[in-house]
Design a protein around this motif. Structure first.
Motif, short mmCIF file in Angstrom:
data_model
loop_
_atom_site.label_atom_id
_atom_site.label_comp_id
_atom_site.label_asym_id
_atom_site.label_seq_id
_atom_site.Cartn_x
_atom_site.Cartn_y
_atom_site.Cartn_z
N UNK A 154 71.32 -12.47 57.92
CA UNK A 154 70.03 -11.92 57.50
C UNK A 154 70.29 -10.86 56.44
N UNK A 155 69.23 -10.15 56.05
CA UNK A 155 69.40 -9.06 55.11
C UNK A 155 70.22 -7.92 55.66
N UNK A 156 70.49 -7.96 56.96
CA UNK A 156 71.36 -6.94 57.58
C UNK A 156 72.76 -7.48 57.81
N UNK A 157 73.08 -8.61 57.19
CA UNK A 157 74.46 -9.04 57.16
C UNK A 157 74.76 -10.30 57.93
N UNK A 158 76.05 -10.62 57.92
CA UNK A 158 76.60 -11.85 58.49
C UNK A 158 77.14 -11.57 59.89
N UNK A 159 76.55 -12.21 60.89
CA UNK A 159 76.97 -12.06 62.29
C UNK A 159 77.83 -13.22 62.76
N UNK A 160 78.27 -14.06 61.83
CA UNK A 160 78.96 -15.29 62.21
C UNK A 160 80.33 -15.04 62.80
N UNK A 161 81.16 -14.25 62.15
CA UNK A 161 82.61 -14.32 62.32
C UNK A 161 83.15 -13.47 63.46
N UNK A 162 84.04 -14.10 64.24
CA UNK A 162 84.77 -13.40 65.30
C UNK A 162 86.07 -12.85 64.74
N UNK A 163 86.44 -11.68 65.18
CA UNK A 163 87.72 -11.09 64.85
C UNK A 163 88.32 -10.50 66.13
N UNK A 164 89.65 -10.45 66.24
CA UNK A 164 90.27 -9.96 67.48
C UNK A 164 90.30 -8.44 67.59
N UNK A 165 89.80 -7.73 66.58
CA UNK A 165 89.91 -6.27 66.65
C UNK A 165 88.96 -5.68 67.70
#
Length: 760
Positions: free
Chosen positions: A330-341
């Motif tokens: 959305x206009x508040x960004x990309x929530x797709x990606x998983x990261x291990x941090x």
């Protein structure tokens, strides 16, 4: 005697003058008193007019027909199905009927003035030229009158769309259920609720709000001294502040009684649900065709530490019949990606502590320690003592949840560098919470699912804008940072600091007590570098009418884009019933084979097309469209590559999500010279692994200048570490005309194809 008479005469004159002054002063005090009383009693505030949408003109209908012909030709050249139309929409649009949106329209926030529901229709029709859109104001702000006006405006928008079988745009009715938990266990996030119909007898009588901080704040809010202060600070615009005070007063409506069937509740109360399970139950009581779309789940500033998707797979908090898709962007960004941090960690006793930095990530709590140590050394304190204070700051910050700023006091955005942010994600949300990302949702499994619970999510992927100025689908051009994106705030730096609750810089950390200032910096200042023009949802629909679009949404033949109108097809070639499109669910044992077809979005010309210029007045075109519209050229952007993501959902509770989410699993370079890109691939390991799998693709477009494309605009050292940032501020520190452009690779995300392994 003469002298006496003269003195007496002068005394009478003085007395008369004093009397006149006294009367005038008393009158002024009386007028001032009446004015102050009037402000306190809200005599001067007016209710917002929802407006009247402008109907489509002949030029707009002709443009719709031309787009259909162009798309059919493009599909035929790629060998794709041309019977269905790819239609673009935005299912996440706020107007000034949302309280946060209204606040940002005020002059002190550099706002443009209110944008009521009719503006959203006019923008979708003439500015962004969307095929469909939905209104989703926060239910917490929708009192009974505003809900009635919302329904009527949506009906007017549809009435002006022409032939219902071939409308220029379809407007859907809905609201947002805005829930934020105080901790991970009671946090469920935000969800849009959308209905296929708009008639009074086919939609709920009232919206259903989320019981939580948002609703409680609205219902107990008092502008207090602000109702006097704001008009005094900006007297030339005082009427706008009176009207905002009126909006706040009107919003405070009594809660509906609990334990009553939603259909039996009075119409003039605020209905709420504390959990998704309660929301779903109430929607089922109404029994109308409904969709629920979760969104923004990975945004850090309103997602408590430790949150995950598991509490939504239990206790009836997921209903696949209602909740079939998720907003990936959305206009508040990309929530797709998983990261291990991790932004914090737990020791053996379950106590929070701060993890050390890893590749591409430094936790906020770690940077809190760095800030304290630097300040401590600057005042001349011994190095070991400063190091001890840094350790304490990291501990306090790790335990402060998403209020990490509070423990150091008085911090500038620049001091935090790029801590807490995903540095290798595409246009990430601010403060990404990996365990509530879309990829995490697709990988987790509930191994104790009982009756009324769900084993896993099978979400389709979509995108929308989450725009708060009634501008649906603003991602067609990367111009006008203040108009096209949700960016607002005071221009004066001193006022910005007051509104952000900035405290005094500390050289020794303080434990966060839940009430300290300086905790809103993440949202009100830093996150502005992570705000974009917004995305779109695309459907493969059999027609342009409302029910054809709804049918495509229901069968999950949809995808999302980061704004550009890219064309995308993703099919399984050897399904049980032949080719099956994105969103399909099936079982098979043989090697699955797939095909991707993608075509870049049209490049844009400046200004607006003729039908928009003739459809809206010049004043309206500037007010609503900010002088820019969807205005395609004949040339398309190139597709640079196709990326494939494969996820194998958990088969054991302790499986590491990072090992199950294969991103990127395959990548294919595209030699796109204007004809698009076609790729075929298969999963040779599927049968041998004997695991349920899902696959989705990303079509990546050539880099183009993008608002906030470089986020915090880091300056890096020779080791690739961020040593200085140049955030895109809303106040005078960043020039108003600076759109903060940087190259970015826009993309389209297909919905997954879910291939469960057929065990025989």
């Amino acid at each position: 005697m003469r002298i006496r008479n003269r003195s007496f005469s002068m005394g009478l004159g003085t007395w008369s003058t004093n009397k006149t002054v006294g009367v005038a002063l008393a009158a002024m005090i009386t007028v001032l008193g009446i004015y102050v009383l009037g402000v306190g009693q809200n005599w001067y505030g007016r209710a917002m007019d929802p407006g009247t949408p402008v109907a489509a003109n002949g030029g707009k209908h002709a443009a719709v027909g031309n787009r259909r012909v162009q798309q059919q030709s493009a599909a035929a050249e790629l060998g794709a199905d041309s019977d269905k139309q790819i239609l673009f929409g935005d299912l996440h649009v706020h107007t000034s009927f949302s309280i946060d949106a209204y606040l940002n329209t005020l002059p002190l926030m550099q706002g443009e003035g209110v944008h009521p529901p009719a503006d959203a229709c006019d923008f979708a029709r003439y500015c962004s030229a969307l095929d469909f859109w939905s209104i989703n104001d926060h239910a917490e702000s929708l009192n009974p009158r505003r809900w009635l006006e919302t329904k009527e405006t949506i009906r007017q928008c549809n009435a002006g769309a022409g032939d219902p079988a071939n409308p220029d745009t379809v407007a859907f009715l809905g609201w947002e259920w805005t829930q934020t938990g105080t901790e991970a266990s009671n946090h469920f996030g935000h969800k849009n609720v959308i209905f296929v119909d708009t008639d009074d007898d086919k939609v709920p009588e009232r919206p259903i709000a989320a019981m939580g901080p948002a609703l409680q704040t609205i219902q107990t809010a008092s502008t207090g001294a602000k109702k006097y202060l704001l008009p005094a600070l900006d007297p030339g615009n005082r009427q706008q502040y009176y009207d905002f005070e009126n909006f706040l007063r009107e919003t405070k409506t009594e809660f509906c009684p609990e334990g009553t069937d939603t259909r039996d509740l009075p119409s003039d109360c605020i209905e709420y649900a504390s959990t998704p399970a309660e929301l779903f139950a109430k929607l089922k009581q109404w029994g109308f065709p409904t969709m629920v779309i979760p969104h923004g789940n990975a945004v850090g500033h309103h997602t408590p530490q430790g949150s995950s998707w598991m509490n939504q797979l239990t206790s009836g908090n997921h209903d696949p019949a209602l909740q079939g898709m998720i907003e990936v962007y959305s206009g508040h960004g990309n929530s797709e990606e998983y990261r291990p941090f991790k932004d914090y960690a737990l020791d053996e006793l379950g106590n929070a502590y701060c993890p050390e930095p890893s590749d591409n990530y430094t936790a906020m709590c770690w940077q809190a320690g760095n800030i304290i140590e630097q300040r401590c050394l600057a005042e001349g304190t011994e190095a070991q003592q400063c190091a001890d204070r840094a350790d304490l700051a990291r501990l306090y910050s790790a335990r402060a949840g998403h209020k990490e700023f509070a423990v150091v006091g008085g911090s500038e955005v620049e001091e935090w560098l790029d801590a807490g942010q995903c540095n290798d994600c595409f246009q990430p949300v601010s403060g990404l919470r990996p365990n509530t990302s879309v990829q995490a949702a697709l990988a987790v499994r509930n191994f104790e699912a009982g009756e009324g619970e769900s084993e896993r999510f099978k979400f389709a992927l979509m995108a929308s804008s989450d725009n708060h100025v009634a501008r649906a689908g603003t991602g067609f051009k990367e111009v006008g940072r203040h108009n096209a994106a949700d960016i607002s705030g005071p221009k004066a730096q001193w006022l910005s600091r007051i509104m952000n609750g900035r405290g005094q810089p500390l050289t020794s950390p303080v434990a966060f007590d839940g009430h300290s200032g300086d905790a809103s910096v993440r949202f009100t200042e830093r996150s502005r570098s992570f705000v974009y023009t917004g995305g779109l949802i695309a459907t493969h629909a059999s027609g342009r009418d409302r029910h054809s679009i709804w049918d495509a949404l229901q069968r999950k033949e949809i995808y999302g884009t980061s704004g550009p109108r890219m064309l995308l097809w993703f099919d399984l070639l050897n399904g049980n019933n032949g080719e099956q499109p994105m969103g399909s669910e099936l079982e098979m044992a043989e090697t699955p084979r797939f095909r991707v077809r993608a075509l870049g979005a049209f490049k844009q010309q400046p200004g607006c097309p003729d039908y928009a210029v003739s459809g809206l007045t010049a004043e309206r075109l500037e007010q609503v469209c900010y002088g820019e519209c969807y205005n395609p050229d004949d040339e398309r952007h190139r597709i640079s590559r196709i990326e494939v993501v494969k996820i194998t959902p958990q088969v054991e509770p302790e499986e590491d999500l990072g090992e199950l989410i294969l991103d990127t699993w395959k990548s294919f370079a595209c030699d796109d010279r204007g004809q698009g890109c076609v790729v075929e691939f298969e999963d040779e390991d599927f049968s041998a692994m004997s695991r349920d799998s899902l696959y989705y693709v990303r079509a990546i477009q050539e880099p183009t200048p993008t608002i906030n494309g470089a986020n915090l605009r880091c300056e890096y050292d020779e080791h690739g570490q961020c040593i200085k940032v140049n955030p895109c501020h809303i106040d005078e520190r960043t020039d108003y005309s600076d759109d903060c452009l940087a190259p970015s690779e826009h993309r389209a995300w297909s919905s997954p194809i879910f291939v469960d392994y057929a065990r025989r």
